[in-house]
Motif scaffolding. Structure first.
Motif, PDB file in Angstrom:
ATOM      1  N   ALA A  51       0.855  -1.189   0.000  1.00 53.89           N
ATOM      2  CA  ALA A  51       0.000   0.000   0.000  1.00 53.89           C
ATOM      3  C   ALA A  51       0.888   1.235   0.000  1.00 53.89           C
ATOM      4  N   CYS A  52       0.383   2.314  -0.620  1.00 51.40           N
ATOM      5  CA  CYS A  52       1.139   3.563  -0.672  1.00 51.40           C
ATOM      6  C   CYS A  52       0.173   4.738  -0.833  1.00 51.40           C
ATOM      7  N   VAL A  53       0.671   5.942  -0.618  1.00 56.95           N
ATOM      8  CA  VAL A  53      -0.015   7.231  -0.765  1.00 56.95           C
ATOM      9  C   VAL A  53      -1.078   7.393   0.335  1.00 56.95           C
ATOM     10  N   LYS A  54      -0.962   8.456   1.092  1.00 58.14           N
ATOM     11  CA  LYS A  54      -1.851   8.706   2.222  1.00 58.14           C
ATOM     12  C   LYS A  54      -3.298   8.911   1.777  1.00 58.14           C
ATOM     13  N   LYS A  55      -4.205   8.575   2.707  1.00 55.18           N
ATOM     14  CA  LYS A  55      -5.637   8.721   2.454  1.00 55.18           C
ATOM     15  C   LYS A  55      -6.328   9.105   3.759  1.00 55.18           C
ATOM     16  N   ARG A  56      -7.337   9.956   3.660  1.00 55.26           N
ATOM     17  CA  ARG A  56      -8.055  10.376   4.853  1.00 55.26           C
ATOM     18  C   ARG A  56      -8.810   9.204   5.471  1.00 55.26           C
ATOM     19  N   ALA A  57      -8.819   9.170   6.789  1.00 54.80           N
ATOM     20  CA  ALA A  57      -9.420   8.034   7.496  1.00 54.80           C
ATOM     21  C   ALA A  57     -10.926   7.955   7.279  1.00 54.80           C
ATOM     22  N   ASN A  58     -11.600   9.104   7.084  1.00 52.48           N
ATOM     23  CA  ASN A  58     -13.055   9.078   6.927  1.00 52.48           C
ATOM     24  C   ASN A  58     -13.494   8.536   5.566  1.00 52.48           C
ATOM     25  N   LEU A  59     -12.552   8.274   4.679  1.00 49.99           N
ATOM     26  CA  LEU A  59     -12.889   7.726   3.366  1.00 49.99           C
ATOM     27  C   LEU A  59     -12.795   6.204   3.328  1.00 49.99           C
ATOM     28  N   LEU A  60     -12.400   5.574   4.426  1.00 50.12           N
ATOM     29  CA  LEU A  60     -12.249   4.128   4.482  1.00 50.12           C
ATOM     30  C   LEU A  60     -13.410   3.493   5.226  1.00 50.12           C
ATOM     31  N   ASN A  61     -13.749   2.275   4.835  1.00 52.74           N
ATOM     32  CA  ASN A  61     -14.733   1.521   5.595  1.00 52.74           C
ATOM     33  C   ASN A  61     -14.037   0.773   6.731  1.00 52.74           C
ATOM     34  N   LYS A  62     -14.804   0.153   7.590  1.00 53.17           N
ATOM     35  CA  LYS A  62     -14.250  -0.477   8.777  1.00 53.17           C
ATOM     36  C   LYS A  62     -13.322  -1.652   8.469  1.00 53.17           C
ATOM     37  N   PRO A  63     -13.648  -2.533   7.507  1.00 54.81           N
ATOM     38  CA  PRO A  63     -12.707  -3.627   7.220  1.00 54.81           C
ATOM     39  C   PRO A  63     -11.347  -3.136   6.737  1.00 54.81           C
ATOM     40  N   ASP A  64     -11.350  -2.142   5.848  1.00 57.73           N
ATOM     41  CA  ASP A  64     -10.078  -1.619   5.360  1.00 57.73           C
ATOM     42  C   ASP A  64      -9.314  -0.905   6.466  1.00 57.73           C
ATOM     43  N   MET A  65     -10.024  -0.155   7.295  1.00 59.60           N
ATOM     44  CA  MET A  65      -9.365   0.531   8.394  1.00 59.60           C
ATOM     45  C   MET A  65      -8.756  -0.465   9.382  1.00 59.60           C
ATOM     46  N   GLY A  66      -9.402  -1.613   9.545  1.00 64.38           N
ATOM     47  CA  GLY A  66      -8.871  -2.626  10.440  1.00 64.38           C
ATOM     48  C   GLY A  66      -7.530  -3.175   9.987  1.00 64.38           C
ATOM     49  N   GLN A  67      -7.326  -3.265   8.679  1.00 64.47           N
ATOM     50  CA  GLN A  67      -6.049  -3.749   8.170  1.00 64.47           C
ATOM     51  C   GLN A  67      -4.904  -2.802   8.543  1.00 64.47           C
ATOM     52  N   PHE A  68      -5.160  -1.504   8.422  1.00 69.55           N
ATOM     53  CA  PHE A  68      -4.103  -0.538   8.724  1.00 69.55           C
ATOM     54  C   PHE A  68      -3.882  -0.407  10.238  1.00 69.55           C
ATOM     55  N   LYS A  69      -4.951  -0.539  11.026  1.00 67.64           N
ATOM     56  CA  LYS A  69      -4.778  -0.484  12.482  1.00 67.64           C
ATOM     57  C   LYS A  69      -3.994  -1.692  12.990  1.00 67.64           C
ATOM     58  N   LYS A  70      -4.112  -2.802  12.296  1.00 64.74           N
ATOM     59  CA  LYS A  70      -3.416  -4.010  12.709  1.00 64.74           C
ATOM     60  C   LYS A  70      -1.911  -3.841  12.647  1.00 64.74           C
ATOM     61  N   ILE A  71      -1.430  -3.050  11.705  1.00 57.98           N
ATOM     62  CA  ILE A  71       0.019  -2.844  11.559  1.00 57.98           C
ATOM     63  C   ILE A  71       0.434  -1.458  12.040  1.00 57.98           C
ATOM     64  N   ASN A  72      -0.492  -0.731  12.687  1.00 56.32           N
ATOM     65  CA  ASN A  72      -0.205   0.609  13.217  1.00 56.32           C
ATOM     66  C   ASN A  72       0.295   1.557  12.127  1.00 56.32           C
ATOM     67  N   SER A  73      -0.441   1.581  11.025  1.00 57.94           N
ATOM     68  CA  SER A  73      -0.072   2.436   9.897  1.00 57.94           C
ATOM     69  C   SER A  73      -1.239   3.348   9.559  1.00 57.94           C
ATOM     70  N   GLU A  74      -0.928   4.510   9.001  1.00 57.90           N
ATOM     71  CA  GLU A  74      -1.971   5.419   8.550  1.00 57.90           C
ATOM     72  C   GLU A  74      -2.598   4.876   7.269  1.00 57.90           C
ATOM     73  N   PRO A  75      -3.849   5.243   6.972  1.00 60.05           N
ATOM     74  CA  PRO A  75      -4.534   4.705   5.795  1.00 60.05           C
ATOM     75  C   PRO A  75      -3.806   5.067   4.498  1.00 60.05           C
ATOM     76  N   LYS A  76      -3.877   4.147   3.547  1.00 65.15           N
ATOM     77  CA  LYS A  76      -3.248   4.330   2.242  1.00 65.15           C
ATOM     78  C   LYS A  76      -4.304   4.241   1.147  1.00 65.15           C
ATOM     79  N   ARG A  77      -3.996   4.900   0.043  1.00 62.93           N
ATOM     80  CA  ARG A  77      -4.971   4.989  -1.047  1.00 62.93           C
ATOM     81  C   ARG A  77      -4.863   3.835  -2.043  1.00 62.93           C
TER      82      ARG A  77
END
Length: 233
Positions: A51-77
Motif C-alpha cells: 500500500a502507498c499514498v496517504k488517504k483520509r481516514a473518513n474515506l475508508l470503511n471499517k474492514p479496510d481501516m482494520g487492516q491498517f490499524k493491525k500494523i499501526n499504519s496510517e490509511p493508504k490509497r
C-alpha cells in the motif's frame, strides 16, 4: 518477482553523458508498507499486499481501516498484491532503492487513458473510404458479413476505447532519486498524470546483468558531457 507501487507524475527529458536526449517518465515511489504476506500453505499462492499514498481516514470503511490499524499504519490509497514476492514482514517498508538499480529493466502496469466511445478508425486503425466522387462511405465500418445474416463474436467495431489495464515491458530505469522518492523510467507508461502504476521486475527480455554490461560498454565508448541532474524543479 520484485515489485513496488508508485504514482505517475509527468514526462520530461534528460541528457546522457554522450549528449543523447532521453525521454523519461517521472514516477513518484514512496516507501510502500506491507499489509499482508500471503503464503502457499494458507492462501494457496505467495504474494505481498503493498500500500502507498496517504488517504483520509473518513474515506475508508471499517474492514479496510482494520487492516491498517493491525500494523499501526496510517490509511493508504493504493493497495495492490505483488505475486511471488517475499522477504518482508507485515508492517515493514519496501523502498525502491532496495529492489532496483539504475540501468535495470522493468515492466510497468497501469490503467490507460479513457477515450470514451470511439469509431472503428480510431479504435482499430481501420482505413477510411474514398472522400470524393460521390462516395457515400467515408468513416463507416464497412461490410459486416450480410451474406450469412449474422455478426461473429469479437468483430472489431466501434465502442469504448481505453481505460483498461496495460503493461509496457522492458523499460529502462535511467535514474533513482532517493531524496525526492522519484524514479525516472525511459519512455512512456500507461495512464494519465497522478495515476497509480505497478513497477515489476521484467518478465522477459533484457535482465539486470545484461543491462549493466550494456551500460558499461556505452559509458566506455562515450565522451563525457554535461548531464541534466535537475529533472524536477
Amino acid at each position: 518477482m520484485k515489485g513496488i507501487l508508485g504514482r505517475k507524475l509527468e514526462m520530461t527529458q534528460i541528457f546522457s553523458e554522450s549528449g543523447k536526449l532521453i525521454p523519461v517518465t517521472v514516477i513518484e515511489v514512496e516507501p510502500n508498507v506491507v499489509l499482508q504476506a500471503k503464503t502457499v500453505e494458507k492462501d494457496g499462492y505467495k504474494a505481498l499486499k503493498l500500500a502507498c499514498v496517504k488517504k483520509r481516514a473518513n474515506l475508508l470503511n471499517k474492514p479496510d481501516m482494520g487492516q491498517f490499524k493491525k500494523i499501526n499504519s496510517e490509511p493508504k490509497r493504493f493497495v495492490k498484491e505483488i505475486r511471488d514476492m517475499d522477504g518482508y514482514e507485515i508492517g515493514s517498508q519496501v523502498k525502491i532503492e532496495d529492489l532496483f538499480t539504475s540501468g535495470q529493466f522493468v515492466d510497468v502496469t497501469g490503467i490507460s487513458k479513457g477515450k470514451g466511445f470511439a469509431g472503428a478508425i480510431k479504435r482499430h486503425n481501420y482505413a477510411r473510404g474514398p472522400m470524393g466522387h460521390g462516395s457515400g462511405y467515408h468513416r463507416g465500418i464497412g461490410s459486416m458479413g450480410a451474406i450469412i445474416n449474422r455478426i461473429f463474436k469479437s468483430k472489431k467495431m466501434a465502442g469504448h476505447l481505453g481505460h483498461e489495464q496495460v503493461t509496457i515491458q522492458n523499460l529502462e530505469i535511467i535514474k533513482i532519486d532517493t531524496d525526492k522518492n522519484v524514479v525516472l523510467v525511459k519512455g512512456s507508461v500507461p495512464g494519465p498524470r497522478k495515476s497509480f502504476v505497478v513497477i515489476r521486475e521484467n518478465a522477459k527480455g533484457k535482465k539486470a546483468a545484461e543491462a549493466s554490461v550494456l551500460l558499461n560498454r556505452q559509458s566506455s565508448n562515450s565522451s563525457p558531457k554535461k548531464e541534466a541532474d535537475e529533472v524536477i524543479a
